[in-house]
Design a protein around this motif. Structure first.
Motif, short mmCIF file in Angstrom:
data_model
loop_
_atom_site.label_atom_id
_atom_site.label_comp_id
_atom_site.label_asym_id
_atom_site.label_seq_id
_atom_site.Cartn_x
_atom_site.Cartn_y
_atom_site.Cartn_z
N GLU A 1 46.30 20.91 32.75
CA GLU A 1 45.72 21.99 31.86
C GLU A 1 44.53 22.83 32.94
O GLU A 1 43.81 22.12 33.52
N GLY B 1 41.45 24.60 33.47
CA GLY B 1 40.35 25.26 32.66
C GLY B 1 40.02 23.98 31.71
O GLY B 1 40.55 23.94 30.63
N VAL B 2 39.14 22.97 32.04
CA VAL B 2 38.94 21.89 31.30
C VAL B 2 37.50 22.16 30.43
O VAL B 2 37.45 21.59 29.19
N THR C 1 36.17 23.93 37.83
CA THR C 1 35.15 23.99 38.84
C THR C 1 34.20 22.78 38.78
O THR C 1 33.56 22.53 39.78
N GLU D 1 37.31 24.90 43.19
CA GLU D 1 37.89 26.34 42.84
C GLU D 1 39.71 26.08 43.09
O GLU D 1 39.98 25.56 43.91
N LEU E 1 41.83 29.50 31.72
CA LEU E 1 40.93 29.82 32.86
C LEU E 1 40.20 31.21 32.58
O LEU E 1 39.18 31.51 33.22
N ASP E 2 40.57 31.69 31.47
CA ASP E 2 39.87 32.98 31.00
C ASP E 2 39.84 34.18 31.86
O ASP E 2 40.22 35.35 31.31
N SER F 1 41.47 34.01 38.14
CA SER F 1 41.68 32.65 38.29
C SER F 1 43.18 32.46 38.07
O SER F 1 43.68 31.33 38.70
C1 LIG Z 1 37.56 28.25 28.18
S1 LIG Z 1 36.98 27.02 29.34
C2 LIG Z 1 38.59 25.79 29.00
C3 LIG Z 1 38.47 25.10 27.61
C4 LIG Z 1 39.03 24.09 27.54
N1 LIG Z 1 40.60 24.44 27.93
C5 LIG Z 1 39.21 23.41 26.08
O1 LIG Z 1 40.22 23.45 25.53
O2 LIG Z 1 38.31 23.11 25.84
C6 LIG Z 1 37.45 27.83 30.89
C7 LIG Z 1 37.24 26.94 32.30
O3 LIG Z 1 37.76 27.48 33.13
C8 LIG Z 1 37.23 27.20 34.34
N2 LIG Z 1 37.47 27.95 35.31
C9 LIG Z 1 37.68 29.36 35.38
N3 LIG Z 1 38.05 29.86 36.62
C10 LIG Z 1 38.22 28.98 37.70
C11 LIG Z 1 38.70 28.66 38.85
N4 LIG Z 1 38.71 29.81 39.55
N5 LIG Z 1 38.83 27.56 39.37
C12 LIG Z 1 38.46 26.32 38.65
N6 LIG Z 1 38.14 26.28 37.30
C13 LIG Z 1 37.93 27.64 36.55
C14 LIG Z 1 35.95 27.12 34.20
O4 LIG Z 1 35.22 26.18 34.97
C15 LIG Z 1 35.84 26.70 32.50
O5 LIG Z 1 35.37 25.28 32.32
#
Ligand SMILES: C[S@@+](CC[C@H](N)C(=O)[O-])C[C@H]1O[C@@H](n2cnc3c(N)ncnc32)[C@H](O)[C@@H]1O
Length: 285
Positions: free
Chosen positions: A77, A79-80, A111, A154, A177-178, A182
């Motif tokens: 997964e 984006g956690v 992250t 990252e 990751l939105d 990313s």
């Molecule tokens: C919408 S949240 C994820 C929600 C989760 N999947 C859920 O179902 O509850 C997006 C996550 O992506 C992580 N993220 C975005 N860009 C990132 C990057 N370049 N490296 C690591 N994590 C990243 C953020 O830290 C954020 O926690």
């Protein structure tokens, strides 16, 4: 319990009314019976699992792997955040293991401190901002089952060495990751990794497609488009007939499902094999 908690959210009621109650009455009646007495597979077929996208993709990956004699898969997964999705994946994976014997190792990439800064308009800064979705890492790590690990940092830095050392092939990836930037970092790594790191057809879920602001010139859809343009032997496409094959046709999750086609995978490069020839019966003869 989780289902009852979810009933507090407005979007669940919208889903029940717009997606489910617009389906034929007889199918909704059968699904009540399946909910009470059905097997895990029938519940997946009737969209009765919370985050059915996870259930569908994990089951599909396990079935594809088992058909090739692969009994262990990695799942990621991206984006956690608080970890709801990761816990849901873990719980469903153990149910898939019990019906297929295929084992899963599950990884959550994040992250650990929320969203990084957006790079430009392609990251949808009107929707997501630096610091959104902070994780409570200690609390989450305490409840993760032994086959689930967090990979913190990252993603452009953590993913290349991870893929390098990965032993089991990736069977399913959930992208959440939105940002465009990313998502592109992940897909660039997928383009570089050896073909044996993946199932030849790997289900991928892309989460961030359904806001009014989402479009193919930004976000995940732009990253997918560029990936396809730049990689002649790796393609990401929606499975065209998936909605037609589902019992419930209005389910929104189906729109989020894609397949990574690894066209340079060894099984797709073998021009001859010693398997038994296919023979078609002609009922007219
Ligand atoms: C919408 S949240 C994820 C929600 C989760 N999947 C859920 O179902 O509850 C997006 C996550 O992506 C992580 N993220 C975005 N860009 C990132 C990057 N370049 N490296 C690591 N994590 C990243 C953020 O830290 C954020 O926690």
């Amino acid at each position: 319990m989780i289902f009852l908690k979810k009933l507090k959210n407005k979007y669940i009621w919208e889903r029940i009314f717009v997606e489910r109650l617009t389906e034929p009455l007889h199918l909704n009646l059968v699904s009540l019976f399946i909910f009470l007495f059905g097997s895990f597979r029938s519940k997946v077929a009737f969209d009765l699992i919370i985050r059915n996208q996870h259930a569908y993709c994990l089951l599909k990956a396990a079935d594809l792997a088992k058909a090739k004699g692969v009994m262990r898969l990695a799942v990621i997964e991206f984006g956690v955040a608080a970890g709801t999705g990761l816990m849901n994946l873990a719980k469903i994976a153990s149910r898939v293991t019990s019906v297929t014997d295929v084992e899963f190792e599950i990884y959550g990439f994040d992250t650990g401190k929320g969203m990084p800064p957006p790079v430009d308009y392609r990251d949808h800064p009107e929707l997501y901002q630096e610091g959104d979705f902070v994780m409570n890492r200690d609390a989450l790590e305490k409840i993760l089952p032994p086959n689930v690990k967090l990979v913190i940092g990252e993603v452009s830095e953590t993913l290349p060495p991870f893929l390098e050392s990965l032993q089991a092939p990736l069977g399913f990836v959930s992208m959440d990751l939105d940002y465009y930037s990313s998502t592109k970092s992940v897909l660039d790594c997928f383009a570089q990794a050896g073909p044996e790191k993946f199932l030849p057809c790997m289900p991928v879920y892309f989460d961030d497609l359904q806001d009014d602001a989402h479009n193919s010139f930004c976000g995940e859809l732009l990253a997918i488009g560029e990936f396809n343009q730049n990689n002649p032997l790796r393609k990401i496409e929606r499975p065209r007939f998936l909605r037609l094959r589902r019992i419930f046709k209005n389910a929104r999750w189906v729109e989020h499902i894609f397949t990574l086609h690894v066209l340079d995978h060894p099984v797709r490069q073998m021009l001859t094999s010693d398997r038994k020839k296919i023979h078609l019966e002609n009922p007219y003869l």
